[in-house]
Design a protein around this motif. Sequence first.
Motif, mmCIF file in Angstrom:
data_model
loop_
_atom_site.group_PDB
_atom_site.id
_atom_site.type_symbol
_atom_site.label_atom_id
_atom_site.label_comp_id
_atom_site.label_asym_id
_atom_site.label_seq_id
_atom_site.Cartn_x
_atom_site.Cartn_y
_atom_site.Cartn_z
ATOM 1 N N PHE A 23 0.778 8.266 0.085
ATOM 2 C CA PHE A 23 -0.211 9.332 0.117
ATOM 3 C C PHE A 23 0.284 10.566 -0.632
ATOM 4 O O PHE A 23 1.447 10.953 -0.492
ATOM 5 C CB PHE A 23 -0.488 9.779 1.556
ATOM 6 N N LYS A 24 -0.601 11.199 -1.380
ATOM 7 C CA LYS A 24 -0.363 12.548 -1.891
ATOM 8 C C LYS A 24 -0.753 13.478 -0.751
ATOM 9 O O LYS A 24 -1.775 13.258 -0.080
ATOM 10 C CB LYS A 24 -1.225 12.818 -3.116
ATOM 11 N N VAL A 25 0.036 14.529 -0.514
ATOM 12 C CA VAL A 25 -0.247 15.433 0.596
ATOM 13 C C VAL A 25 -0.255 16.884 0.131
ATOM 14 O O VAL A 25 0.463 17.256 -0.802
ATOM 15 C CB VAL A 25 0.770 15.255 1.755
ATOM 16 N N GLU A 26 -1.098 17.673 0.782
ATOM 17 C CA GLU A 26 -1.148 19.108 0.516
ATOM 18 C C GLU A 26 -1.492 19.814 1.821
ATOM 19 O O GLU A 26 -2.352 19.355 2.574
ATOM 20 C CB GLU A 26 -2.197 19.421 -0.541
ATOM 21 N N VAL A 27 -0.822 20.915 2.079
ATOM 22 C CA VAL A 27 -1.045 21.710 3.286
ATOM 23 C C VAL A 27 -1.375 23.133 2.848
ATOM 24 O O VAL A 27 -0.711 23.692 1.979
ATOM 25 C CB VAL A 27 0.214 21.697 4.189
ATOM 26 N N ARG A 28 -2.420 23.692 3.473
ATOM 27 C CA ARG A 28 -2.877 25.046 3.117
ATOM 28 C C ARG A 28 -3.151 25.865 4.374
ATOM 29 O O ARG A 28 -3.478 25.319 5.423
ATOM 30 C CB ARG A 28 -4.170 24.987 2.306
ATOM 31 N N ASP A 29 -3.057 27.174 4.210
ATOM 32 C CA ASP A 29 -3.594 28.100 5.197
ATOM 33 C C ASP A 29 -4.632 28.962 4.469
ATOM 34 O O ASP A 29 -4.958 28.685 3.303
ATOM 35 C CB ASP A 29 -2.485 28.923 5.882
ATOM 36 N N ALA A 30 -5.149 29.991 5.113
ATOM 37 C CA ALA A 30 -6.212 30.800 4.519
ATOM 38 C C ALA A 30 -5.771 31.536 3.252
ATOM 39 O O ALA A 30 -6.609 31.939 2.444
ATOM 40 C CB ALA A 30 -6.734 31.805 5.542
ATOM 41 N N LYS A 31 -4.482 31.685 3.048
ATOM 42 C CA LYS A 31 -3.970 32.424 1.892
ATOM 43 C C LYS A 31 -3.501 31.530 0.756
ATOM 44 O O LYS A 31 -3.125 32.021 -0.299
ATOM 45 C CB LYS A 31 -2.825 33.354 2.320
ATOM 46 N N GLY A 32 -3.513 30.214 0.969
ATOM 47 C CA GLY A 32 -3.117 29.331 -0.122
ATOM 48 C C GLY A 32 -2.252 28.171 0.320
ATOM 49 O O GLY A 32 -2.211 27.806 1.493
ATOM 50 N N ILE A 33 -1.543 27.613 -0.633
ATOM 51 C CA ILE A 33 -0.753 26.413 -0.391
ATOM 52 C C ILE A 33 0.473 26.732 0.465
ATOM 53 O O ILE A 33 1.149 27.727 0.242
ATOM 54 C CB ILE A 33 -0.367 25.726 -1.710
ATOM 55 N N VAL A 34 0.715 25.875 1.428
ATOM 56 C CA VAL A 34 1.853 25.997 2.337
ATOM 57 C C VAL A 34 2.890 24.923 2.007
ATOM 58 O O VAL A 34 4.091 25.160 2.076
ATOM 59 C CB VAL A 34 1.381 25.858 3.807
ATOM 60 N N GLY A 35 2.415 23.743 1.658
ATOM 61 C CA GLY A 35 3.331 22.654 1.347
ATOM 62 C C GLY A 35 2.637 21.578 0.539
ATOM 63 O O GLY A 35 1.409 21.506 0.494
ATOM 64 N N ASP A 36 3.456 20.723 -0.092
ATOM 65 C CA ASP A 36 2.902 19.600 -0.839
ATOM 66 C C ASP A 36 3.943 18.495 -0.946
ATOM 67 O O ASP A 36 5.096 18.692 -0.582
ATOM 68 C CB ASP A 36 2.417 20.025 -2.230
ATOM 69 N N GLY A 37 3.516 17.350 -1.418
ATOM 70 C CA GLY A 37 4.457 16.254 -1.604
ATOM 71 C C GLY A 37 3.826 14.891 -1.477
ATOM 72 O O GLY A 37 2.655 14.698 -1.832
ATOM 73 N N GLU A 38 4.626 13.968 -0.950
ATOM 74 C CA GLU A 38 4.238 12.567 -0.857
ATOM 75 C C GLU A 38 4.695 12.015 0.486
ATOM 76 O O GLU A 38 5.759 12.390 0.990
ATOM 77 C CB GLU A 38 4.916 11.812 -2.006
ATOM 78 N N HIS A 39 3.905 11.128 1.037
ATOM 79 C CA HIS A 39 4.212 10.516 2.342
ATOM 80 C C HIS A 39 3.972 9.014 2.243
ATOM 81 O O HIS A 39 2.953 8.579 1.710
ATOM 82 C CB HIS A 39 3.324 11.134 3.422
ATOM 83 N N GLU A 40 4.931 8.245 2.750
ATOM 84 C CA GLU A 40 4.836 6.787 2.734
ATOM 85 C C GLU A 40 4.725 6.259 4.155
ATOM 86 O O GLU A 40 5.408 6.733 5.055
ATOM 87 C CB GLU A 40 6.103 6.219 2.077
ATOM 88 N N ARG A 41 3.843 5.270 4.337
ATOM 89 C CA ARG A 41 3.663 4.616 5.632
ATOM 90 C C ARG A 41 3.638 3.109 5.410
ATOM 91 O O ARG A 41 3.315 2.646 4.316
ATOM 92 C CB ARG A 41 2.365 5.075 6.312
ATOM 93 N N PHE A 42 3.975 2.352 6.447
ATOM 94 C CA PHE A 42 3.890 0.894 6.396
ATOM 95 C C PHE A 42 2.947 0.407 7.475
ATOM 96 O O PHE A 42 2.935 0.932 8.591
ATOM 97 C CB PHE A 42 5.267 0.253 6.600
ATOM 98 N N ILE A 43 2.165 -0.592 7.146
ATOM 99 C CA ILE A 43 1.276 -1.233 8.115
ATOM 100 C C ILE A 43 2.117 -2.187 8.958
ATOM 101 O O ILE A 43 2.906 -2.974 8.421
ATOM 102 C CB ILE A 43 0.148 -1.999 7.409
#
Length: 129
Positions: A93-113
């Motif tokens: 997954f591509k990930v992005e985290v924001r609050d009301a003022k803009g970007i807080v974090g970003d990156g990549e996350h891997e999961r397995f079924i």
Amino acid sequence: MLKIGITGEARCLVTPETTAANLGSGALEVFATPAMIALIEKAAWQSVQPMLEEGCGTVGTALRVRHLSATAVGMEVVAKTELREIDGRRLVFKVEVRDAKGIVGDGEHERFIVKNDSFLKKAKRKLGE
């Protein structure tokens, strides 16, 4: 059915319980990196869970994220995920985290079924070793 492009979203209000000072990841009363990671994982797993076979789930296996900006207690944080890669049971997954003022974090996350029952049995076997 799983397909590239599935999106997810999870939100939380930054509270004293989700700060670095409370979670032990720092001394400041700001949104903690462990709380951000948990929010990312929630957005990701919930986005794909309805498409999985009965009795299956996903587990987080890798995170490559940057925590770029502090968020104060009382602000809302939103994590957004997009499924970018499917390789057998591996999901990226591509990930992005924001609050009301803009970007807080970003990156990549891997999961397995995984098959939930067999995964839990394997984990519990460690108790008997």
